[in-house]
Design an enzyme around this catalytic site. Structure first.
Site, mmCIF file in Angstrom:
data_model
loop_
_atom_site.group_PDB
_atom_site.id
_atom_site.type_symbol
_atom_site.label_atom_id
_atom_site.label_comp_id
_atom_site.label_asym_id
_atom_site.label_seq_id
_atom_site.Cartn_x
_atom_site.Cartn_y
_atom_site.Cartn_z
ATOM 1 N N ASN A 16 -2.577 1.974 6.043
ATOM 2 C CA ASN A 16 -1.746 0.814 5.755
ATOM 3 C C ASN A 16 -1.694 -0.046 7.002
ATOM 4 O O ASN A 16 -1.582 0.475 8.111
ATOM 5 C CB ASN A 16 -0.318 1.226 5.391
ATOM 6 C CG ASN A 16 -0.227 1.923 4.055
ATOM 7 O OD1 ASN A 16 -1.191 1.979 3.302
ATOM 8 N ND2 ASN A 16 0.934 2.478 3.758
ATOM 9 N N GLY A 17 -1.732 -1.360 6.837
ATOM 10 C CA GLY A 17 -1.674 -2.256 7.975
ATOM 11 C C GLY A 17 -2.929 -3.098 8.079
ATOM 12 O O GLY A 17 -3.744 -3.155 7.153
ATOM 13 N N HIS A 40 18.039 -37.962 -3.219
ATOM 14 C CA HIS A 40 17.116 -38.201 -2.105
ATOM 15 C C HIS A 40 15.697 -37.759 -2.445
ATOM 16 O O HIS A 40 14.909 -37.475 -1.534
ATOM 17 C CB HIS A 40 17.618 -37.496 -0.848
ATOM 18 C CG HIS A 40 18.945 -38.001 -0.368
ATOM 19 N ND1 HIS A 40 19.107 -39.244 0.196
ATOM 20 C CD2 HIS A 40 20.174 -37.434 -0.409
ATOM 21 C CE1 HIS A 40 20.371 -39.414 0.505
ATOM 22 N NE2 HIS A 40 21.056 -38.345 0.149
ATOM 23 N N LYS A 90 13.747 -15.381 -7.871
ATOM 24 C CA LYS A 90 13.682 -14.328 -8.886
ATOM 25 C C LYS A 90 12.832 -14.765 -10.075
ATOM 26 O O LYS A 90 12.005 -14.009 -10.574
ATOM 27 C CB LYS A 90 15.087 -13.970 -9.373
ATOM 28 C CG LYS A 90 15.870 -13.093 -8.453
ATOM 29 C CD LYS A 90 15.275 -11.687 -8.376
ATOM 30 C CE LYS A 90 15.601 -11.050 -7.046
ATOM 31 N NZ LYS A 90 14.824 -11.545 -5.912
ATOM 32 N N GLU A 116 17.929 -18.037 -4.269
ATOM 33 C CA GLU A 116 17.579 -16.683 -4.702
ATOM 34 C C GLU A 116 17.237 -16.636 -6.187
ATOM 35 O O GLU A 116 16.291 -15.952 -6.597
ATOM 36 C CB GLU A 116 18.744 -15.728 -4.388
ATOM 37 C CG GLU A 116 18.582 -14.319 -4.919
ATOM 38 C CD GLU A 116 17.363 -13.580 -4.383
ATOM 39 O OE1 GLU A 116 17.034 -12.518 -4.938
ATOM 40 O OE2 GLU A 116 16.732 -14.067 -3.412
ATOM 41 N N CYS A 141 0.834 -1.196 0.000
ATOM 42 C CA CYS A 141 0.000 0.000 0.000
ATOM 43 C C CYS A 141 0.868 1.245 0.000
ATOM 44 O O CYS A 141 2.065 1.199 0.203
ATOM 45 C CB CYS A 141 -0.953 0.033 1.177
ATOM 46 S SG CYS A 141 -1.972 -1.434 1.368
ATOM 47 N N TRP A 166 -3.383 -2.500 -1.390
ATOM 48 C CA TRP A 166 -3.077 -3.907 -1.655
ATOM 49 C C TRP A 166 -4.051 -4.723 -0.813
ATOM 50 O O TRP A 166 -4.036 -4.659 0.407
ATOM 51 C CB TRP A 166 -1.628 -4.203 -1.273
ATOM 52 C CG TRP A 166 -1.113 -5.535 -1.699
ATOM 53 C CD1 TRP A 166 -0.598 -5.868 -2.919
ATOM 54 C CD2 TRP A 166 -1.013 -6.714 -0.885
ATOM 55 N NE1 TRP A 166 -0.190 -7.183 -2.919
ATOM 56 C CE2 TRP A 166 -0.432 -7.723 -1.688
ATOM 57 C CE3 TRP A 166 -1.352 -7.018 0.428
ATOM 58 C CZ2 TRP A 166 -0.182 -9.004 -1.209
ATOM 59 C CZ3 TRP A 166 -1.119 -8.298 0.906
ATOM 60 C CH2 TRP A 166 -0.537 -9.277 0.090
ATOM 61 N N GLU A 184 9.115 -14.871 -9.059
ATOM 62 C CA GLU A 184 8.536 -13.553 -8.808
ATOM 63 C C GLU A 184 8.203 -12.802 -10.091
ATOM 64 O O GLU A 184 7.126 -12.211 -10.202
ATOM 65 C CB GLU A 184 9.524 -12.695 -8.004
ATOM 66 C CG GLU A 184 9.672 -13.067 -6.552
ATOM 67 C CD GLU A 184 10.690 -12.187 -5.858
ATOM 68 O OE1 GLU A 184 10.395 -11.705 -4.759
ATOM 69 O OE2 GLU A 184 11.789 -11.981 -6.412
ATOM 70 N N LYS A 189 6.453 -4.409 -2.599
ATOM 71 C CA LYS A 189 7.871 -4.167 -2.348
ATOM 72 C C LYS A 189 8.201 -4.239 -0.862
ATOM 73 O O LYS A 189 9.142 -4.900 -0.457
ATOM 74 C CB LYS A 189 8.247 -2.778 -2.890
ATOM 75 C CG LYS A 189 9.719 -2.414 -2.700
ATOM 76 C CD LYS A 189 10.615 -3.297 -3.520
ATOM 77 C CE LYS A 189 12.061 -2.857 -3.458
ATOM 78 N NZ LYS A 189 12.945 -3.816 -4.141
ATOM 79 N N ARG A 192 5.247 -0.318 -4.887
ATOM 80 C CA ARG A 192 5.010 -1.038 -3.633
ATOM 81 C C ARG A 192 3.986 -2.162 -3.803
ATOM 82 O O ARG A 192 3.854 -3.018 -2.937
ATOM 83 C CB ARG A 192 4.529 -0.060 -2.556
ATOM 84 C CG ARG A 192 5.592 0.941 -2.158
ATOM 85 C CD ARG A 192 5.042 1.967 -1.191
ATOM 86 N NE ARG A 192 4.745 1.402 0.110
ATOM 87 C CZ ARG A 192 5.599 1.337 1.119
ATOM 88 N NH1 ARG A 192 6.828 1.787 0.981
ATOM 89 N NH2 ARG A 192 5.229 0.832 2.281
#
Length: 605
Positions: A101-102, A505, A486, A482, A2, A75, A489, A600, A27
């Protein structure tokens, strides 16, 4: 997550709010809205829209004047994306407007009580509860109304509030979600991120949790939610507005990948001590005697920061010979972990506001632990809560998908590992060796980025894969983690990462021609072990892309990266895979800077 923008002054406010929202688009959000008023205007005027800021801008009437306003990009948490669920939220009679926000944890209970009192809700959001609580308060001032409402609320918030009867001010408050004030000439700004402010002012005040502020055109004051005045001294933002522009690139992700050589140079600048073959990290607030008393290092982060912490833990063990490990902060804060007084805890967050990491820091501090922060944003919540730390100096990172912050964070961990090592048993010779390796990094990063055309062709050939496997062993495993993240995402291709030693395994059952494997194969003491893993995959007709220091015969293609010191190789080996993810997403037509469903800065649980 947000974004909040607010302004009070003499300028036409709607264009300022829309510009601020555009700077916060990175964001992550699904709807947007704004509300305006002025001393000469009766009441509050609001426009909201599902979709992008451009959709909101198209709905704003030509005559939508005001000199005070608040705006928001949402968001979704409570309720699907829609015009009604978009912020701001207004009370009946349009007297109060709130952006938030929150998450309000007790929103359902409060909603039921308000509905029992006859309040009609227009949205499914938790935020609308707060709007009605403020409107129904019998307190005489807006500050007291907001304070009374917040006493009933449990959860996290960063809010900005306007009231038709108090149109000379904006009241803001923070608990767990960032709120930043911008100080101008006879005008004041508020935002959830300095990116929305730097075009207009570089003088900022960052609120602490439990702190509120009243903004008027020519003044501001800060105080606690109990009403006690606090002292807030403005600080100067490090970065200019141009730092948030694309600089001729098509996307922020592409720009930020290509900024990494300069970014790494910044995190090293002024910190290397050639005389003693170590580094200066004055911000640690940790003297040599205290450093030698550390018996363990625990690194906490989320997502990309967690992966950087995995690399950091390995470097600390190798160079300082201190047991170290990394753990997701989102798990650590819930598992009633044993907090050891001889353990150094390191909290990692690009924004310095990641809620799971911040909550872990606060719990550790409550239990008396020593906590360092490794963050990019100066003055952020984690930076203020920690006992000391390292700023990674990557510069503003706008793309939701982190690249240069990840790289700079791993370099910051190399500095910390070297510092701890040289206070203990790491030799002068090894200290010089690591320093020489660190100094090589910017030029080696540039060398890797010069292979972009070849990596682009590889990405185009892999773009139709439905899934990909990433493998690495010891130093290579965090790189594989990582790189897998990437790709997921930004391209939305499913990907998994496994230690190469774990193939037999279980994961070998997945190997087939349709599942490409990306293998991290550094030229170190495990080279032959990694080559054996390639043999296993090739024997089962798997397609292999290797990232290595020399051509690998068993791989179908190899991206060759320059060799550094063994301990520092992971810093470089992930960079070509950032380009692979980028060009795969570009081939598939993805929204690269704003991947679906992601934000973000994750400032909620």
């Amino acid at each position: 997550m947000c974004g909040i923008v607010g302004y009070i002054g003499k300028r036409d406010v709607a264009p300022l709010l829309l510009e601020g929202l555009q700077r916060l688009e990175y964001r992550g959000y699904d709807s947007a809205g704004l509300v305006v008023t002025s001393p000469k205007t009766a009441g509050l005027k609001m426009v909201k829209a599902k979709g992008r800021v451009r959709d909101l801008e198209a709905k704003v009437p030509a005559r939508f004047k005001g000199t005070t306003g608040i705006a928001h990009t949402r968001w979704a948490t409570h309720g699907a994306p829609s015009d009604l669920n978009a912020h701001p939220h207004m009370s009946a009679g349009s007297t109060v407007a709130v952006v938030h926000n929150g998450i309000i944890d007790n929103a359902d209970d409060l909603r039921r009580k308000l509905e029992a009192d006859g309040v009609e809700f227009l949205s499914e959001t938790d935020t609308e509860v707060l709007t009605h609580l403020i409107a129904r308060s019998e307190a005489e001032t807006l500050e007291e109304k907001v304070r009374a409402a917040l006493r009933l609320v449990e959860g996290t918030y960063g809010i900005a509030v306007m009231h038709a009867d108090f149109n000379d001010r904006i009241v803001v408050a923070r608990n767990g979600s960032p709120v930043v004030l911008g100080i101008g000439e006879k005008e004041m700004f508020v935002a959830s991120d300095v990116a929305a402010l730097v075009t207009h002012t570089r003088q900022i005040v960052t609120l602490d949790d439990g702190e509120m502020a009243t903004l008027k055109a020519d003044d501001f004051r800060t105080y606690t939610t109990e009403g006690t005045r606090t002292t807030a001294e403005p600080t100067t933002v490090e970065w200019e507005a141009e730092s948030y522009d694309m600089g001729g690139h098509d996307t922020y992700m592409h720009k930020e990948i290509h900024e990494q050589a300069d970014a790494v140079d910044r995190v090293l600048r002024g910190r290397i001590d050639d005389r003693f073959s170590t580094v200066h990290l004055g911000g640690l607030n940790l003297d040599a005697r205290e450093a030698r008393q550390i018996r363990r290092v625990k690194i906490l982060g989320c997502g990309t920061s967690y992966h950087a912490g995995m690399i950091g833990a390995q470097m600390i063990e190798e160079l300082a010979r201190i047991p170290a490990d990394a753990e997701p902060a989102s798990e650590f804060r819930y598992r009633n972990a044993v907090v050891d007084p001889d353990t150094l805890y390191v909290a990692v967050s690009q924004s310095g506001e990641t809620y799971d990491v911040l909550a872990a820091v606060q719990e550790l501090k409550r239990k008396g632990a020593r906590v360092l922060g490794v963050v990019n944003v100066v003055g952020s919540a984690i930076a203020r809560e920690a006992d000391g730390g390292i700023y990674v100096h990557a510069g503003p990172e706008v793309c939701v998908v982190s690249t240069k912050c990840f790289t700079n964070t791993t370099v910051a961990f190399a500095l910390l590992a070297l510092h701890l090592g040289r206070t203990r048993d790491l030799s002068v010779r090894d200290g010089k060796r690591i320093i020489e390796g660190l100094r090589k990094l910017p030029a080696q990063i540039t060398e890797i980025l010069q292979q972009e055309d070849e990596i682009k062709k590889l990405a185009e050939s892999y773009a139709q894969a439905r899934s990909m496997l990433f493998i690495g062993r010891v130093r290579g495993y965090p790189v594989a983690r990582e790189a897998s993240l990437k790709l997921k995402e930004v391209s939305y291709i499913h990907a998994e990462a496994y230690p190469a030693s774990e193939l037999k395994h279980g994961p070998l059952a997945l190997i087939e021609p349709a599942l490409p494997t990306v293998a991290i194969v550094p030229d170190d003491d495990l080279l032959e072990k990694n080559r054996a893993a390639l043999e296993e995959i090739k024997a089962r007709s798997g397609k292999i892309l290797a990232v290595a220091h020399r051509h690998q015969e068993k791989a179908d293609e190899t991206i060759v990266v320059p060799k550094n010191e063994d301990e520092l190789d992971p810093i470089l080996m992930g960079i070509p895979l950032q380009l692979l993810a980028y060009h795969t997403a570009l081939t598939l037509g993805r929204d690269i800077d704003k991947p679906r469903n992601l934000a973000k800065s994750v400032t909620v649980e």
